[in-house]
Design an enzyme around this catalytic site. Sequence first.
Site, short mmCIF file in Angstrom:
data_model
loop_
_atom_site.label_atom_id
_atom_site.label_comp_id
_atom_site.label_asym_id
_atom_site.label_seq_id
_atom_site.Cartn_x
_atom_site.Cartn_y
_atom_site.Cartn_z
N GLU A 183 0.87 -1.37 -0.20
CA GLU A 183 -0.39 -0.23 -0.14
C GLU A 183 1.10 1.40 -0.12
O GLU A 183 0.63 1.97 0.66
CB GLU A 183 -0.20 0.08 1.63
N GLU A 389 -5.88 -8.97 -0.59
CA GLU A 389 -6.76 -8.33 0.66
C GLU A 389 -8.29 -7.71 0.27
O GLU A 389 -8.18 -6.79 -0.46
CB GLU A 389 -5.57 -6.70 1.23
C1 BGP Z 1 -5.26 -2.99 5.11
C2 BGP Z 1 -3.37 -3.64 5.55
C3 BGP Z 1 -3.45 -4.91 6.30
C4 BGP Z 1 -4.66 -4.50 7.02
C5 BGP Z 1 -5.84 -3.83 6.35
C6 BGP Z 1 -6.76 -4.03 7.72
O1 BGP Z 1 -4.57 -1.30 5.13
O2 BGP Z 1 -2.16 -4.12 4.91
O3 BGP Z 1 -2.35 -4.75 6.79
O4 BGP Z 1 -4.67 -5.08 8.73
O5 BGP Z 1 -5.55 -3.00 6.18
O6 BGP Z 1 -7.05 -2.76 8.16
P1 BGP Z 1 -7.05 -2.56 9.86
O7 BGP Z 1 -6.18 -3.89 10.13
O8 BGP Z 1 -6.72 -1.60 9.96
O9 BGP Z 1 -8.92 -2.83 9.90
#
Ligand code: BGP
Length: 490
Positions: A183, A389
């Site tokens: 990201e 993701e």
């Molecule tokens: C993305 C990241 C992850 C992850 C996900 C969910 O931005 O790459 O590392 O955790 O988001 O976000 P969160 O854990 O804040 O719900």
Amino acid sequence: MDFPKNFLWGGAIAANQYEGAWLEDGKQPNVTDVLVGIMSKDPGIRWNDATQKYEMALDDSKVYLSHEAVDGYHRYKEDLKLMKGMGFNAFRTSIAWGRIFPKGDEDEPNEKGLAFYEEMFSYMRKLGMEPVITLSHYETPLHLLTEYGGWSNPKLLEFWERYVSTVFRRFKGIVKIYLTFNEVNALFRMPFVAGGVLTVDHPKDVSDPIGSTTLQDQWNAYHNFLVANARTVQLARGIDEEIQVGCMLTCSGVATYPYDCNPVNVLGAMEAQRQNIFYFGDPFCLGIIPTYLNKRWAKDDVTVSFTEAERKLIRENTVDFFSFSYYRSTAYDETDELFADTGGMIGKENPFLKDAAPKPWGWPVDPDGLRYTLNVLYDRYHLPLLIVENGVGLDENLDENGTIEDDFRIHYIEEHIKNVAKAMEDGVDCRGYLYWGPIDVVSAGTGEMKKRYGFVYVDRFNDGHGTLERAKKKSYDRYREIIESNGAAL
Ligand code: BGP
């Protein structure tokens, strides 16, 4: 639902949210180790007047859950077997850079770190899972920021190249799919973790290390990331022809819909895609530095320049595939400013969306947005796409049967995967679906355990207590059915 035979089904995590063991076997702190949640604005560092440098200074009143996380460092075999139980043929995690080069600037790597990942990745292969490995998932060694100012300094390129070539050589034949920077297009919203930037030679306000980071330093980091990405592709090609290198962008912002057909909003939505997504995607995939950035550089009052040699490097070393995260969509209206968190952009609420995840996070659910995103990205780049993701975080507790009936998550994945199939019918070349957080890990945004994404529950709580035992949720079986039937069960 028809998925190709070699479609990658699996899940994704990151070292800093999963492994714990933050100072074990030689590892030194990285940027996430000094934060409780990457959205937080006050890192555990302080300015030392005597040395004229920042140094680590954790806050005793806070619980840094990521330091132990869910103890994946010691339990990954058990966890990978659980993943195999769902039929995964691919698994994404990251290498914590600081396990290989603890401070980042050493000449020689840390053998214990290399051995750890070699064993883990080989174990994935043994179980029949393709390792999908992120080279940097918010894990820049802290020392590189406090000593050098991080990615705004071209010196980082040298350290990065040493790190990635070490890794490519060591894991030759074991790892074939690498993602460069997780990201990285979140650089400007999270300069400290996503950008790995700290203004150290001329900080405006030493008590506000993140706020004090200058735009010029952030744009210098942009410049260096473009060069680093291209060099990574080039190095991989020289070391191991089997390696495929992809970029990794947060793409929830692709589905920034115009709120209505007012041309101002259509133009604004287009600009939001450029300024949040394509400004990295275009150089990574097309090898061009987009001209729409000239206006922004003038507005930000910064100088960003690339030498002819750098332009050539970027042009000739574009990525093999495009990987991304997608959680939700939003709508652009000129009257509202766009914000962002770890789930993507936040503009105006879309009245056409029926579902949202329960509060406190309440992220809107838009499975069609994933189909839209896949189509937009494929039309623009004509590269294989990999979803690395997608998932939903819920506040969950085990019931009296020792499980969790997470029907909301089941519904979420079913609808999103159906839209992956639809996008493929549209003609998109999508190679895989890796669900975010197949096992509960520490949340990136808020640093909590309470926000759980897993098909597998982990007994650990926000105050740090818990047995760390694992338990399957209802979604575990549903995802297994989907994978087993290659999508036909949908
Ligand atoms: C993305 C990241 C992850 C992850 C996900 C969910 O931005 O790459 O590392 O955790 O988001 O976000 P969160 O854990 O804040 O719900």
